[in-house]
Design a protein around this motif. Structure first.
Motif, PDB file in Angstrom:
ATOM      1  N   GLU A 142       0.126   4.346   0.073  1.00 10.47           N
ATOM      2  CA  GLU A 142      -0.361   5.356   1.006  1.00 10.47           C
ATOM      3  C   GLU A 142       0.134   5.071   2.431  1.00 10.47           C
ATOM      4  O   GLU A 142       0.566   5.971   3.144  1.00 10.47           O
ATOM      5  N   LYS A 143       0.099   3.827   2.814  1.00 15.67           N
ATOM      6  CA  LYS A 143       0.548   3.437   4.149  1.00 15.67           C
ATOM      7  C   LYS A 143       2.051   3.682   4.307  1.00 15.67           C
ATOM      8  O   LYS A 143       2.495   4.179   5.345  1.00 15.67           O
ATOM      9  N   LYS A 144       2.800   3.373   3.275  1.00 13.36           N
ATOM     10  CA  LYS A 144       4.251   3.568   3.305  1.00 13.36           C
ATOM     11  C   LYS A 144       4.597   5.059   3.398  1.00 13.36           C
ATOM     12  O   LYS A 144       5.465   5.463   4.177  1.00 13.36           O
TER      13      LYS A 144
ATOM     14  N   ARG B  99       2.627   7.444   4.541  1.00 12.22           N
ATOM     15  CA  ARG B  99       2.168   7.944   5.846  1.00 12.22           C
ATOM     16  C   ARG B  99       3.185   7.615   6.938  1.00 12.22           C
ATOM     17  O   ARG B  99       3.435   8.414   7.837  1.00 12.22           O
ATOM     18  N   LYS B 100       3.788   6.443   6.847  1.00 10.46           N
ATOM     19  CA  LYS B 100       4.788   6.031   7.822  1.00 10.46           C
ATOM     20  C   LYS B 100       6.027   6.928   7.738  1.00 10.46           C
ATOM     21  O   LYS B 100       6.572   7.342   8.769  1.00 10.46           O
TER      22      LYS B 100
ATOM     23  N   ASP C  10       0.848  -1.183   0.000  1.00  6.72           N
ATOM     24  CA  ASP C  10       0.000   0.000   0.000  1.00  6.72           C
ATOM     25  C   ASP C  10       0.889   1.240   0.000  1.00  6.72           C
ATOM     26  O   ASP C  10       1.517   1.545   1.019  1.00  6.72           O
TER      27      ASP C  10
ATOM     28  N   LYS D  38      -4.057  10.313  -2.465  1.00  5.18           N
ATOM     29  CA  LYS D  38      -5.452  10.107  -2.051  1.00  5.18           C
ATOM     30  C   LYS D  38      -6.417  10.640  -3.097  1.00  5.18           C
ATOM     31  O   LYS D  38      -7.451  10.046  -3.359  1.00  5.18           O
TER      32      LYS D  38
END
Length: 59
Positions: free
Chosen positions: A10-12, A14-15, A8, A54
């Motif tokens: 987006e998850k990467k 965000r981290k 993902d 997004k």
């Protein structure tokens, strides 16, 4: 079907964003305002990428 196997982005992102904000917070607490400003700028760039990602996902 195997969506959970795909990474993902987006998850990467965000981290990475959260890590930059934490580094900036520690720099500010240590009194290194120049490093704080640099890290905040980098985190803002990551936030911009995240919002663009997004927006593309919502289309």
């Amino acid at each position: 079907m195997f969506k959970w196997l795909k990474p993902d982005p987006e998850k990467k992102l965000r981290k990475r964003y959260d890590a930059k904000l934490e580094q900036a917070m520690h720099a500010q607490r240590n009194g290194d305002m120049r490093l704080f400003a640099d890290l905040t700028e980098e985190s803002e760039a990551l936030w911009q990428q995240l919002t663009e990602l997004k927006a593309q996902a919502n289309k």
